[in-house]
Design a protein around this motif. Structure first.
Motif, PDB file in Angstrom:
ATOM      1  N   ASN A 118       0.807  -1.216   0.000  1.00  0.00           N
ATOM      2  CA  ASN A 118       0.000   0.000   0.000  1.00  0.00           C
ATOM      3  C   ASN A 118       0.844   1.271   0.000  1.00  0.00           C
ATOM      4  O   ASN A 118       0.319   2.365   0.187  1.00  0.00           O
ATOM      5  CB  ASN A 118      -0.943  -0.001   1.205  1.00  0.00           C
ATOM      6  N   GLY A 119       2.159   1.107  -0.135  1.00  0.00           N
ATOM      7  CA  GLY A 119       3.050   2.263  -0.177  1.00  0.00           C
ATOM      8  C   GLY A 119       3.452   2.813   1.177  1.00  0.00           C
ATOM      9  O   GLY A 119       4.089   3.867   1.263  1.00  0.00           O
ATOM     10  N   ARG A 120       3.092   2.124   2.245  1.00  0.00           N
ATOM     11  CA  ARG A 120       3.424   2.582   3.599  1.00  0.00           C
ATOM     12  C   ARG A 120       4.761   1.979   4.029  1.00  0.00           C
ATOM     13  O   ARG A 120       5.191   0.961   3.511  1.00  0.00           O
ATOM     14  CB  ARG A 120       2.348   2.160   4.592  1.00  0.00           C
ATOM     15  N   THR A 121       5.370   2.624   5.019  1.00  0.00           N
ATOM     16  CA  THR A 121       6.578   2.042   5.599  1.00  0.00           C
ATOM     17  C   THR A 121       6.499   2.093   7.121  1.00  0.00           C
ATOM     18  O   THR A 121       5.634   2.750   7.683  1.00  0.00           O
ATOM     19  CB  THR A 121       7.845   2.719   5.036  1.00  0.00           C
ATOM     20  N   TRP A 122       7.402   1.398   7.757  1.00  0.00           N
ATOM     21  CA  TRP A 122       7.399   1.175   9.202  1.00  0.00           C
ATOM     22  C   TRP A 122       8.169   2.301   9.880  1.00  0.00           C
ATOM     23  O   TRP A 122       9.203   2.092  10.489  1.00  0.00           O
ATOM     24  CB  TRP A 122       7.990  -0.211   9.477  1.00  0.00           C
ATOM     25  N   GLU A 123       7.632   3.507   9.811  1.00  0.00           N
ATOM     26  CA  GLU A 123       8.350   4.722  10.163  1.00  0.00           C
ATOM     27  C   GLU A 123       8.527   4.983  11.658  1.00  0.00           C
ATOM     28  O   GLU A 123       9.348   5.804  12.042  1.00  0.00           O
ATOM     29  CB  GLU A 123       7.684   5.926   9.511  1.00  0.00           C
ATOM     30  N   TYR A 124       7.764   4.306  12.497  1.00  0.00           N
ATOM     31  CA  TYR A 124       7.998   4.408  13.937  1.00  0.00           C
ATOM     32  C   TYR A 124       9.142   3.450  14.263  1.00  0.00           C
ATOM     33  O   TYR A 124       8.924   2.290  14.596  1.00  0.00           O
ATOM     34  CB  TYR A 124       6.740   4.041  14.724  1.00  0.00           C
ATOM     35  N   VAL A 125      10.374   3.941  14.135  1.00  0.00           N
ATOM     36  CA  VAL A 125      11.568   3.102  14.246  1.00  0.00           C
ATOM     37  C   VAL A 125      12.076   3.123  15.682  1.00  0.00           C
ATOM     38  O   VAL A 125      12.218   4.192  16.284  1.00  0.00           O
ATOM     39  CB  VAL A 125      12.680   3.606  13.292  1.00  0.00           C
ATOM     40  N   TYR A 126      12.360   1.928  16.218  1.00  0.00           N
ATOM     41  CA  TYR A 126      12.926   1.861  17.558  1.00  0.00           C
ATOM     42  C   TYR A 126      14.078   0.869  17.609  1.00  0.00           C
ATOM     43  O   TYR A 126      14.214  -0.012  16.775  1.00  0.00           O
ATOM     44  CB  TYR A 126      11.860   1.584  18.615  1.00  0.00           C
ATOM     45  N   PHE A 127      14.936   1.055  18.608  1.00  0.00           N
ATOM     46  CA  PHE A 127      16.191   0.332  18.726  1.00  0.00           C
ATOM     47  C   PHE A 127      16.194  -0.473  20.023  1.00  0.00           C
ATOM     48  O   PHE A 127      15.738   0.022  21.060  1.00  0.00           O
ATOM     49  CB  PHE A 127      17.359   1.327  18.696  1.00  0.00           C
TER      50      PHE A 127
END
Length: 169
Positions: A118-127
């Protein structure tokens, strides 16, 4: 459920990594541990306070969430304050670790995991640091937590009351 002391002052986030796409991400950024230098080579602008946190550990893992995941925006403010992320794969919790840094970046997410259909990405990135590899059956975990779900879907935010009950036990 060993090492429950990790949870005594923490919140728990259970993350599924069973589907083909999720497992591909898991191999790239959880099974493969990262260094700050490797991350910076991707050419993404990372805030200096995040880089400083990442430099505080030798190696770390990376995960992300789509913005559409229920609860992520609400939990986002507190996520890097000692939350524990546990990864579910094919009937087991296979590893867990402490979330210690985060930042929202569709650019980094796209470099790491591309975009979904759907063109989305996993932008809430955590480490994640201090990763412990394990093999805890989901049936044991869900019973201890009082859940009736066959498997976690999306990000499963476990409330503090359920955690306290387990730690006390």
């Amino acid at each position: 459920l060993s090492n429950l002391w990790l949870l005594s002052e923490s919140m728990l986030l259970i993350v599924p990594a069973s589907g083909r796409e999720a497992y591909d991400h898991f191999r790239k950024t959880i099974e493969k541990m990262w260094t700050v230098d490797e991350l910076l080579k991707l050419g993404v602008n990372i805030p200096s306070d995040v880089v400083e946190k990442l430099r505080s550990v030798e190696r770390f893992c990376i995960w992300g969430s789509l913005p559409t995941v229920v609860g992520i925006s609400k939990a986002w403010e507190e996520l890097d304050k000692g939350w524990v992320a546990a990864f579910y794969r094919e009937g087991y919790i296979v590893c867990y670790g402490v979330i210690f840094a985060k930042f929202r970046s569709s650019q980094l997410a796209e470099k790491l995991w591309s975009r979904d259909k759907n063109g989305r990405t996993w932008e809430y990135v955590y480490f994640i640091r201090d990763v412990v590899w394990t093999r805890i059956p989901w049936d044991v975990v869900k019973e201890e937590l009082g859940y009736r779900i066959d498997r976690p879907q999306g990000h499963l935010f476990v409330d503090a009351g359920r955690i306290r009950k387990i730690v006390d036990k």
